[in-house]
Design a protein around this motif. Structure first.
Motif, mmCIF file in Angstrom:
data_model
loop_
_atom_site.group_PDB
_atom_site.id
_atom_site.type_symbol
_atom_site.label_atom_id
_atom_site.label_comp_id
_atom_site.label_asym_id
_atom_site.label_seq_id
_atom_site.Cartn_x
_atom_site.Cartn_y
_atom_site.Cartn_z
ATOM 1 N N PRO A 1 0.830 -1.222 0.000
ATOM 2 C CA PRO A 1 0.000 0.000 0.000
ATOM 3 C C PRO A 1 0.856 1.262 0.000
ATOM 4 N N SER A 2 0.352 2.316 -0.637
ATOM 5 C CA SER A 2 1.028 3.608 -0.511
ATOM 6 C C SER A 2 0.681 4.238 0.826
ATOM 7 N N ALA A 3 -0.569 4.104 1.280
ATOM 8 C CA ALA A 3 -0.990 4.560 2.607
ATOM 9 C C ALA A 3 -2.280 3.836 2.974
ATOM 10 N N ILE A 4 -2.395 3.455 4.257
ATOM 11 C CA ILE A 4 -3.567 2.736 4.751
ATOM 12 C C ILE A 4 -4.359 3.641 5.689
ATOM 13 N N PHE A 5 -5.643 3.787 5.428
ATOM 14 C CA PHE A 5 -6.547 4.517 6.316
ATOM 15 C C PHE A 5 -7.095 3.509 7.325
ATOM 16 N N HIS A 6 -6.870 3.751 8.621
ATOM 17 C CA HIS A 6 -7.371 2.839 9.647
ATOM 18 C C HIS A 6 -8.738 3.325 10.099
ATOM 19 N N ALA A 7 -9.783 2.663 9.627
ATOM 20 C CA ALA A 7 -11.161 2.997 10.012
ATOM 21 C C ALA A 7 -11.434 2.389 11.381
ATOM 22 N N PHE A 8 -10.732 2.904 12.387
ATOM 23 C CA PHE A 8 -10.736 2.331 13.719
ATOM 24 C C PHE A 8 -12.132 2.307 14.328
ATOM 25 N N ILE B 1 -11.974 8.733 0.677
ATOM 26 C CA ILE B 1 -10.651 8.340 1.167
ATOM 27 C C ILE B 1 -9.726 8.022 -0.009
ATOM 28 N N GLY B 2 -10.276 7.345 -1.017
ATOM 29 C CA GLY B 2 -9.496 7.052 -2.212
ATOM 30 C C GLY B 2 -9.053 8.314 -2.931
ATOM 31 N N LYS B 3 -9.927 9.300 -3.004
ATOM 32 C CA LYS B 3 -9.579 10.565 -3.651
ATOM 33 C C LYS B 3 -8.487 11.306 -2.887
ATOM 34 N N GLN B 4 -8.475 11.145 -1.574
ATOM 35 C CA GLN B 4 -7.426 11.789 -0.775
ATOM 36 C C GLN B 4 -6.052 11.205 -1.079
ATOM 37 N N GLY B 5 -6.007 9.949 -1.532
ATOM 38 C CA GLY B 5 -4.733 9.335 -1.871
ATOM 39 C C GLY B 5 -4.459 8.025 -1.180
ATOM 40 N N TYR B 6 -5.394 7.558 -0.348
ATOM 41 C CA TYR B 6 -5.208 6.263 0.311
ATOM 42 C C TYR B 6 -5.437 5.133 -0.693
ATOM 43 N N SER B 7 -4.559 4.124 -0.649
ATOM 44 C CA SER B 7 -4.738 2.965 -1.520
ATOM 45 C C SER B 7 -5.517 1.856 -0.827
ATOM 46 N N HIS B 8 -5.457 1.824 0.523
ATOM 47 C CA HIS B 8 -6.087 0.753 1.310
ATOM 48 C C HIS B 8 -6.823 1.333 2.505
ATOM 49 N N ILE B 9 -7.801 0.580 2.976
ATOM 50 C CA ILE B 9 -8.504 0.930 4.206
ATOM 51 C C ILE B 9 -8.539 -0.314 5.092
ATOM 52 N N HIS C 1 -13.926 -1.249 -3.892
ATOM 53 C CA HIS C 1 -13.313 -1.692 -5.137
ATOM 54 C C HIS C 1 -13.777 -0.854 -6.320
ATOM 55 N N SER C 2 -14.985 -0.313 -6.234
ATOM 56 C CA SER C 2 -15.499 0.510 -7.341
ATOM 57 C C SER C 2 -14.701 1.800 -7.500
ATOM 58 N N CYS C 3 -14.005 2.217 -6.434
ATOM 59 C CA CYS C 3 -13.183 3.434 -6.530
ATOM 60 C C CYS C 3 -11.715 3.115 -6.231
ATOM 61 N N GLN C 4 -11.301 1.899 -6.554
ATOM 62 C CA GLN C 4 -9.900 1.466 -6.499
ATOM 63 C C GLN C 4 -9.281 1.553 -5.112
ATOM 64 N N VAL C 5 -10.071 1.329 -4.077
ATOM 65 C CA VAL C 5 -9.546 1.230 -2.715
ATOM 66 C C VAL C 5 -9.614 -0.226 -2.288
ATOM 67 N N LYS C 6 -8.535 -0.742 -1.742
ATOM 68 C CA LYS C 6 -8.491 -2.129 -1.287
ATOM 69 C C LYS C 6 -8.760 -2.180 0.217
ATOM 70 N N VAL C 7 -9.225 -3.342 0.685
ATOM 71 C CA VAL C 7 -9.687 -3.484 2.063
ATOM 72 C C VAL C 7 -8.845 -4.523 2.794
ATOM 73 N N ILE C 8 -8.286 -4.116 3.939
ATOM 74 C CA ILE C 8 -7.510 -5.001 4.809
ATOM 75 C C ILE C 8 -8.364 -5.376 6.012
ATOM 76 N N ALA C 9 -8.471 -6.656 6.288
ATOM 77 C CA ALA C 9 -9.238 -7.141 7.436
ATOM 78 C C ALA C 9 -8.297 -7.437 8.598
ATOM 79 N N ASP C 10 -8.732 -7.099 9.792
ATOM 80 C CA ASP C 10 -7.999 -7.390 11.021
ATOM 81 C C ASP C 10 -8.464 -8.755 11.533
ATOM 82 N N VAL C 11 -7.541 -9.690 11.768
ATOM 83 C CA VAL C 11 -7.924 -11.006 12.280
ATOM 84 C C VAL C 11 -7.248 -11.268 13.617
#
Length: 389
Positions: free
Chosen positions: A27-34, A48-56, A99-109
């Protein structure tokens, strides 16, 4: 009376549209939707994608302790059910929107332990977890039916970190049964479209088990998922225990930045910062484990959160690392958004073959000012000044 004036400036020359990253790319930057509801994240994920985050990154998805507090999400009850911050349908809709706006999703396990709803250390109720039995939990052979031991983080070995109960939470043994249940959870999330994973409390799980899970994710995603491990370094645990498997959290750099950006700190110490020697490592100005307001056992917290905002700007300007930005900080410090855009631009220009190499300048010899070049493509200034009335 002391008034602290802090400013951070991130300078770049042009703006671009969100980048499409290849599926397994760092990722270039991950937004943590805490601790946010999946339905709420769906509403703003494209912004968030428009701001420049690649992942959430989202909160753990499995059914957990029903308490409303954020930490309850880290106490699993049933891996077969998606419940807590949203249903399976809520999560599926969020992933589709992202995914429709090219943001990828990371799951916490959360695989190290289960919930302790009774607050005691015995095995009486461990049969309450679907699919699990008492044989799937660690116990102490010297005290049958009781938790194994207390963790000692400085005894010169990692036995207690691996085998003892973390914070009184029932510690799983990684039997074939446990691994089958947890792999099914990973597969369920991958089938929903999840693009990678954060493995909570990874340093408390045997490295060979973590490796087995990462290999499974790689196989099931055909190498497209990006994963990282929560490894909080201490006297017994170093990044090298786990970063041969995947990227790890860089608490070493966090401590260096905390010293530099806090009152009385010296930014010159960041010319060659003390950090994990791994360009993949997940970096952060602060995260949910370091905030005193939400964590009574916060790890080396800042006295003034404004100092952590400067640290966040710094990690976004660096060439190395994978920045993880807390949702609160993205909201509260306006310059962080510019830092995310700056990093996105540097990421794109590096992929174009342009020179974006990091170089911290020593031309100004000041404890409150740091200048950084990113090759010929960008420039970063951070300025922390103290005014005394």
């Amino acid at each position: 009376m002391k008034n602290i004036f802090i400013c951070a400036v991130v300078i770049c020359t042009t703006c671009i549209y969100p980048i499409k990253t290849s599926a397994g790319e760092k990722p270039s930057a991950i937004f943590h939707a805490f601790d946010q509801q999946y339905t709420d994240i769906e509403k703003f994920v494209c912004e968030i994608g428009k701001q420049g985050y690649s992942h959430i990154q989202i909160s753990p998805a499995q059914k957990s302790n029903p308490a409303p507090e954020w930490w309850a999400r880290y106490q699993p009850l049933d891996y077969s059910i998606i419940e807590g911050r949203g249903s399976l349908l809520n999560l599926k809709n969020l992933i589709s929107k992202a995914h429709s706006c090219q943001v990828k999703v990371i799951a916490d396990v959360v695989f190290n332990h289960m919930a302790n709803l009774d607050g005691n250390d015995d095995f009486e109720d461990l049969n309450k977890f679907p699919g699990l039995s008492i044989n799937d939990f660690n116990s102490d052979s010297n005290r049958p039916g009781k938790k194994s031991c207390n963790i000692n983080y400085s005894d010169g070995n990692r036995d207690s970190e691996i085998n003892c109960w973390l914070g009184g939470l029932p510690e799983l043994k990684f039997t074939n049964n446990v691994k089958t249940i947890q792999k099914a959870h990973l597969k369920k999330l991958l089938d929903l479209g999840i693009d990678g994973f954060r493995f909570d409390a990874a340093k408390h799980i045997p490295a060979d088990v973590v490796k087995e899970y990462i290999r499974y994710v790689d196989q099931q995603s055909q190498g497209k998922a990006w994963n990282y491990l929560e490894v909080i370094t201490d006297s017994d645990t170093s990044a090298e225990n786990y970063n041969w498997i995947a990227a790890v959290t860089d608490f070493v750099l966090y401590n260096s930045m905390k010293n530099a950006f806090s009152f009385g700190g010296d930014l010159r110490s960041l010319r060659v910062p003390t950090a994990i020697n791994d360009p993949r490592s997940v970096t952060f100005g602060r995260n949910h484990d370091t905030i005193r307001e939400i964590n009574s056992n916060a790890i080396n917290p800042y006295s003034d959160p404004s100092d952590s905002f400067l640290a966040t700007a710094y990690i976004l300007a660096r060439e190395s690392g994978t920045p993880l930005i807390l949702n609160w900080d993205n909201r509260d410090a306006a310059f962080i958004k510019y830092g995310v855009k700056f990093r996105q631009i540097m990421h794109q220009r590096r992929t174009q073959g342009k020179n974006t190499k990091e170089n911290v300048l020593a031309v100004i010899d000041s404890p409150t000012v740091l200048l950084m070049e990113r090759g010929s493509e960008g420039f970063f200034v951070v300025n922390k000044r103290l005014f005394i009335k």
